[in-house]
Design a protein around this motif. Structure first.
Motif, PDB file in Angstrom:
ATOM      1  N   VAL A 101       0.840  -1.205   0.000  1.00  9.04           N
ATOM      2  CA  VAL A 101       0.000   0.000   0.000  1.00  9.04           C
ATOM      3  C   VAL A 101       0.873   1.252   0.000  1.00  9.04           C
ATOM      4  N   ALA A 102       1.937   1.249   0.816  1.00  7.66           N
ATOM      5  CA  ALA A 102       2.818   2.414   0.902  1.00  7.66           C
ATOM      6  C   ALA A 102       3.477   2.712  -0.446  1.00  7.66           C
ATOM      7  N   LEU A 103       3.928   1.675  -1.143  1.00 11.17           N
ATOM      8  CA  LEU A 103       4.539   1.885  -2.458  1.00 11.17           C
ATOM      9  C   LEU A 103       3.532   2.468  -3.436  1.00 11.17           C
ATOM     10  N   GLY A 104       2.303   1.939  -3.397  1.00 10.70           N
ATOM     11  CA  GLY A 104       1.279   2.457  -4.296  1.00 10.70           C
ATOM     12  C   GLY A 104       1.000   3.930  -4.046  1.00 10.70           C
ATOM     13  N   ILE A 128      -0.526  -0.980  -9.322  1.00 17.24           N
ATOM     14  CA  ILE A 128       0.258  -1.189  -8.093  1.00 17.24           C
ATOM     15  C   ILE A 128      -0.658  -1.258  -6.886  1.00 17.24           C
ATOM     16  N   MET A 129      -1.646  -0.358  -6.829  1.00 19.72           N
ATOM     17  CA  MET A 129      -2.588  -0.365  -5.713  1.00 19.72           C
ATOM     18  C   MET A 129      -3.437  -1.631  -5.717  1.00 19.72           C
ATOM     19  N   ALA A 130      -3.774  -2.125  -6.910  1.00 18.47           N
ATOM     20  CA  ALA A 130      -4.564  -3.353  -6.992  1.00 18.47           C
ATOM     21  C   ALA A 130      -3.772  -4.549  -6.447  1.00 18.47           C
ATOM     22  N   LEU A 148      -4.443   2.527   6.634  1.00 16.87           N
ATOM     23  CA  LEU A 148      -3.987   3.753   7.284  1.00 16.87           C
ATOM     24  C   LEU A 148      -2.467   3.779   7.438  1.00 16.87           C
ATOM     25  N   ILE A 149      -1.911   2.673   7.930  1.00 12.73           N
ATOM     26  CA  ILE A 149      -0.453   2.621   8.102  1.00 12.73           C
ATOM     27  C   ILE A 149       0.246   2.760   6.751  1.00 12.73           C
ATOM     28  N   GLY A 150      -0.271   2.049   5.737  1.00 14.49           N
ATOM     29  CA  GLY A 150       0.313   2.157   4.394  1.00 14.49           C
ATOM     30  C   GLY A 150       0.177   3.557   3.831  1.00 14.49           C
ATOM     31  N   MET A 151      -0.947   4.223   4.143  1.00 13.53           N
ATOM     32  CA  MET A 151      -1.160   5.585   3.643  1.00 13.53           C
ATOM     33  C   MET A 151      -0.118   6.539   4.221  1.00 13.53           C
ATOM     34  N   PHE A 152       0.096   6.482   5.553  1.00 11.11           N
ATOM     35  CA  PHE A 152       1.066   7.385   6.174  1.00 11.11           C
ATOM     36  C   PHE A 152       2.494   7.080   5.699  1.00 11.11           C
TER      37      PHE A 152
END
Length: 416
Positions: A28-31, A290-292, A339-343
């Motif tokens: 998620v973070a990479l996306g 990537i997000m998928a 949330l963690i991936g977003m931050f």
């Protein structure tokens, strides 16, 4: 009570499968990070190119032509003739915009509108046995500085010297180097009609655009009229308005009123602007992929937990947890990962933007080295974060529904 217990259980299950949780979170973070960086780069480059288009040219141009060719007199006289007419001699019209002075005066009275009559043509500039083809722009220097950035692009001399110098001409730095022309040198300018004028270089500009710097020259409109043998004629009315986005509608109104072909900057660059749409679709499709992939990682980890914890789910339901509470536990896991991936993705995006901001490139056709244009606004971060959360919740929803459908009686009895 159930909310607090649900969140505690969700957090415990994620900690129990740390490796899978870490992989999903990093996905998620990479996306998000790459979305922020690519979106900032695409949006920044688009805004930079549009700004260049708006700064270097008028918003609207009225030309001495019509959108559809006027019918010839013979076809007006015999509109439904039975005999086909060939080799007819067309009527020739004197080129130029009629009453251009009155049109410019009327336009200039409107608030937020700057209008200028100009004469455009071609000529050969000759110096020291070297020739260069140039586009000639006969202008009003007082208004030209508001229509384009030519005055701020001057490297030597001044655009306003055209008003005080006799037979003055302003050329680009590329042409100056190519011909060896310097300030106050006399160049020979030859028009297509064969007229020859000796003109003094009173200014040298550099826009960074190779085509303009090597192939454009400016002079007073009265000097251009003499050189091109078109006395009292202007073939362009160039207009700048306060709101560039309204140029297309305003151009349509002017064309409907006066009949002359009126082009907005959007119409002139429609094909070029269309490339931005295609480019954005391709870019966002790649980032979306990537997000998928990250969403499938979340789906995989939560589905595995559901399969492994079926007996625990049954026990929780027998203790009073309802199907909605069970579903909430697994949805919370997806939200946690999102949330963690977003931050983390926002942090990665900031790092990537800092790295991209230090890159210097030389674009073919431009003379200056420049940095990558970036739009560092909240839009990219907001959209990237929203995409991450939505993907995480959607990925968690399917296994969460499956967990909520568990029948505790069957599980406790050992049924499959």
């Amino acid at each position: 009570m159930f909310w607090r217990v649900s969140m505690g259980i969700a957090a415990a299950q994620l900690r129990h499968r740390r490796r899978q949780t870490l992989v999903s979170t990093l996905g998620v973070a990479l996306g998000v990070g790459f979305f922020v960086a690519t979106s900032a780069l695409m949006s920044g480059s688009e805004q930079d190119m549009v700004k260049r288009l708006l700064d270097n040219a008028p918003h609207i141009t009225i030309k001495d032509e019509f959108r559809e060719a006027a019918p010839q007199p013979v076809f007006i006289a015999f509109p439904e003739g039975a005999v086909t007419l060939t080799n007819t001699k067309p009527r020739e019209y004197l080129r130029g915009i009629k009453n251009h002075g009155a049109m410019v005066e009327e336009l200039s009275r409107q608030p937020g509108v700057i209008a200028e009559a100009a004469l455009m043509g071609q000529a050969i500039i000759r110096y020291a046995s070297k020739d260069a083809s140039a586009g000639i722009a006969g202008i009003d220097p007082e208004k030209e500085r508001f229509l384009t950035t030519i005055e701020s692009d001057m490297r030597e001399g001044s655009l306003m010297r055209l008003k005080t110098a006799s037979q003055g001409i302003v050329i680009g730095q590329g042409m100056s180097i190519r011909l060896g022309l310097g300030m106050d040198d006399l160049a020979t300018v030859v028009s297509p009609a064969g007229l020859v004028r000796r003109m003094k270089v009173v200014g040298i500009f550099r826009t960074g655009n190779l085509l303009l710097d090597e192939g454009q020259a400016y002079m007073l409109i009265k000097d251009a009229q003499v050189l091109l043998d078109k006395p009292f004629i202007a073939n362009r009315i160039r207009i700048k308005i306060t709101d560039p986005d309204a140029a297309e509608d305003y151009a349509s109104q002017l064309e409907s009123r006066w009949g002359y072909r009126t082009e907005s900057w959007q119409e002139v660059n429609r094909d070029f602007l269309g490339l931005f749409i295609v480019r954005n679709i391709i870019t966002y499709s790649i980032v979306g992929a990537i997000m998928a992939v990250a969403a499938f990682g979340i789906f995989n980890i939560i589905s595995t937990v559901v399969m492994e914890k079926r007996r625990d789910i049954a026990i929780l339901m027998s203790m009073g947890f309802r199907a909605g509470d069970i579903e909430r536990i697994f949805l919370v896991q997806g939200v946690f990962v999102g949330l963690i991936g977003m931050f983390l993705g926002w942090g990665l995006g900031l790092i990537l933007l800092q790295m991209l901001g230090t890159v210097e490139i030389t674009v073919p056709g431009l003379m200056d080295t420049q940095k990558l244009p970036l739009e560092k606004g909240p839009f990219q971060f907001g959209v990237g974060g929203a995409f991450a959360l939505i993907s995480a919740v959607v990925a968690a929803w399917f296994p969460a529904r499956k967990a909520a459908a568990v029948r505790p009686v069957d599980i406790i009895r050992g049924a499959t």
